[in-house]
Write a protein that holds these residues in place. Structure first.
Motif, PDB file in Angstrom:
ATOM      1  N   TRP A  51       0.838  -1.025   0.051  1.00  0.00           N
ATOM      2  CA  TRP A  51      -0.020  -0.180   0.211  1.00  0.00           C
ATOM      3  C   TRP A  51       0.805   1.210  -0.159  1.00  0.00           C
ATOM      4  O   TRP A  51       1.511   1.570   1.102  1.00  0.00           O
ATOM      5  CB  TRP A  51      -0.831  -0.087   1.209  1.00  0.00           C
ATOM      6  CG  TRP A  51      -2.079   0.983   1.073  1.00  0.00           C
ATOM      7  CD1 TRP A  51      -2.237   2.019   0.334  1.00  0.00           C
ATOM      8  CD2 TRP A  51      -3.247   0.804   1.847  1.00  0.00           C
ATOM      9  NE1 TRP A  51      -3.477   2.489   0.268  1.00  0.00           N
ATOM     10  CE2 TRP A  51      -3.965   1.877   1.432  1.00  0.00           C
ATOM     11  CE3 TRP A  51      -3.818  -0.028   2.892  1.00  0.00           C
ATOM     12  CZ2 TRP A  51      -5.274   2.174   2.099  1.00  0.00           C
ATOM     13  CZ3 TRP A  51      -5.098   0.199   3.377  1.00  0.00           C
ATOM     14  CH2 TRP A  51      -5.677   1.265   2.901  1.00  0.00           C
ATOM     15  N   GLY A  55      -2.393   6.294  -3.293  1.00  0.00           N
ATOM     16  CA  GLY A  55      -2.601   5.422  -4.206  1.00  0.00           C
ATOM     17  C   GLY A  55      -3.373   4.029  -3.800  1.00  0.00           C
ATOM     18  O   GLY A  55      -3.280   4.376  -2.461  1.00  0.00           O
ATOM     19  N   SER A  56      -3.798   3.167  -4.276  1.00  0.00           N
ATOM     20  CA  SER A  56      -4.492   1.907  -4.043  1.00  0.00           C
ATOM     21  C   SER A  56      -3.553   0.860  -3.653  1.00  0.00           C
ATOM     22  O   SER A  56      -2.172   0.876  -4.229  1.00  0.00           O
ATOM     23  CB  SER A  56      -5.483   1.522  -5.282  1.00  0.00           C
ATOM     24  OG  SER A  56      -6.320   2.353  -5.602  1.00  0.00           O
ATOM     25  N   SER A  57      -3.925  -0.068  -3.013  1.00  0.00           N
ATOM     26  CA  SER A  57      -3.139  -1.249  -2.474  1.00  0.00           C
ATOM     27  C   SER A  57      -3.127  -2.254  -3.664  1.00  0.00           C
ATOM     28  O   SER A  57      -4.231  -2.205  -4.498  1.00  0.00           O
ATOM     29  CB  SER A  57      -3.813  -1.754  -1.238  1.00  0.00           C
ATOM     30  OG  SER A  57      -5.034  -2.089  -1.463  1.00  0.00           O
ATOM     31  N   THR A  58      -2.214  -3.076  -3.638  1.00  0.00           N
ATOM     32  CA  THR A  58      -2.135  -4.144  -4.680  1.00  0.00           C
ATOM     33  C   THR A  58      -1.846  -5.585  -3.702  1.00  0.00           C
ATOM     34  O   THR A  58      -1.195  -5.397  -2.835  1.00  0.00           O
ATOM     35  CB  THR A  58      -1.011  -3.828  -5.576  1.00  0.00           C
ATOM     36  OG1 THR A  58       0.355  -3.799  -4.872  1.00  0.00           O
ATOM     37  CG2 THR A  58      -1.436  -2.499  -6.439  1.00  0.00           C
ATOM     38  N   SER A  68      -7.257  -8.511   2.370  1.00  0.00           N
ATOM     39  CA  SER A  68      -7.373  -6.945   1.981  1.00  0.00           C
ATOM     40  C   SER A  68      -6.597  -6.400   3.228  1.00  0.00           C
ATOM     41  O   SER A  68      -6.411  -6.943   4.201  1.00  0.00           O
ATOM     42  CB  SER A  68      -8.845  -6.649   2.169  1.00  0.00           C
ATOM     43  OG  SER A  68      -9.404  -6.864   3.274  1.00  0.00           O
ATOM     44  N   SER A  70      -6.292  -2.738   5.829  1.00  0.00           N
ATOM     45  CA  SER A  70      -6.912  -1.495   6.201  1.00  0.00           C
ATOM     46  C   SER A  70      -5.892  -0.735   7.008  1.00  0.00           C
ATOM     47  O   SER A  70      -5.052  -1.272   7.459  1.00  0.00           O
ATOM     48  CB  SER A  70      -8.324  -1.654   7.153  1.00  0.00           C
ATOM     49  OG  SER A  70      -8.014  -2.443   8.115  1.00  0.00           O
TER      50      SER A  70
END
Length: 121
Positions: A51, A55-58, A68, A70
Motif C-alpha cells: 500500500w 494510491g491503491s493497495s495491490t 485485504s 486497512s
C-alpha cells in the motif's frame, strides 16, 4: 528509528480467517509504503500486499480476492484481513515500511519481527 510490531497470528483451520496487525511506533501510515511479506516453509520471503502512501493497495495473485488491508490512523496500525485461509498460507508474516522523508535523503526501510500463521486442513 521506527519500530514495527506484528500481532494476530495463530492457528486456524482451512477456510477460516485471521486479522494481522502491524503497529508502528511513529505516525508513518500517510508517508510510508507499507507492505506485508511472508516466508512460507522452504521458500524465500515473498510480497503479499503493498500500500503506497498515495494510491491503491495491490495484492499478490495468490491472495487476491481473499486478503485485504486497512489502515487505522488512531493506532498507527496496518491491518491484514485474511479470509478463506489455505494450508499453503502457512508461514511467518512480516510487516515492512519504506519511508522517504525528503527527496534528498536515503529511503528508510523497517521490518517487524514477524508473526506466525498456521493453517491446518
Amino acid at each position: 528509528q521506527v519500530q514495527l510490531v506484528e500481532s494476530g497470528g495463530g492457528l486456524v483451520q482451512a477456510g477460516g480467517h485471521l486479522i494481522l496487525s502491524c503497529t508502528s511506533s511513529e505516525k508513518i501510515l500517510s508517508m510510508a509504503t507499507m507492505a506485508w511479506y511472508r516466508q512460507t516453509p522452504g521458500n524465500q520471503r515473498e510480497v503479499v500486499a503493498v500500500w503506497p502512501p498515495s494510491g491503491s493497495s495491490t495484492y499478490a495473485d495468490f491472495v487476491k480476492g481473499r486478503f485485504s488491508m486497512s489502515k487505522d490512523f488512531n493506532t498507527n496500525a496496518l491491518n491484514l484481513h485474511m479470509m478463506t485461509l489455505r494450508p499453503e498460507d502457512t508461514g511467518v508474516y512480516h510487516c515492512n515500511a519504506k519511508i522517504r522523508r525528503r527527496p534528498t535523503i536515503p529511503e528508510e526501510n523497517y521490518w517487524g519481527q514477524g508473526t506466525q500463521v498456521t493453517v491446518f486442513s
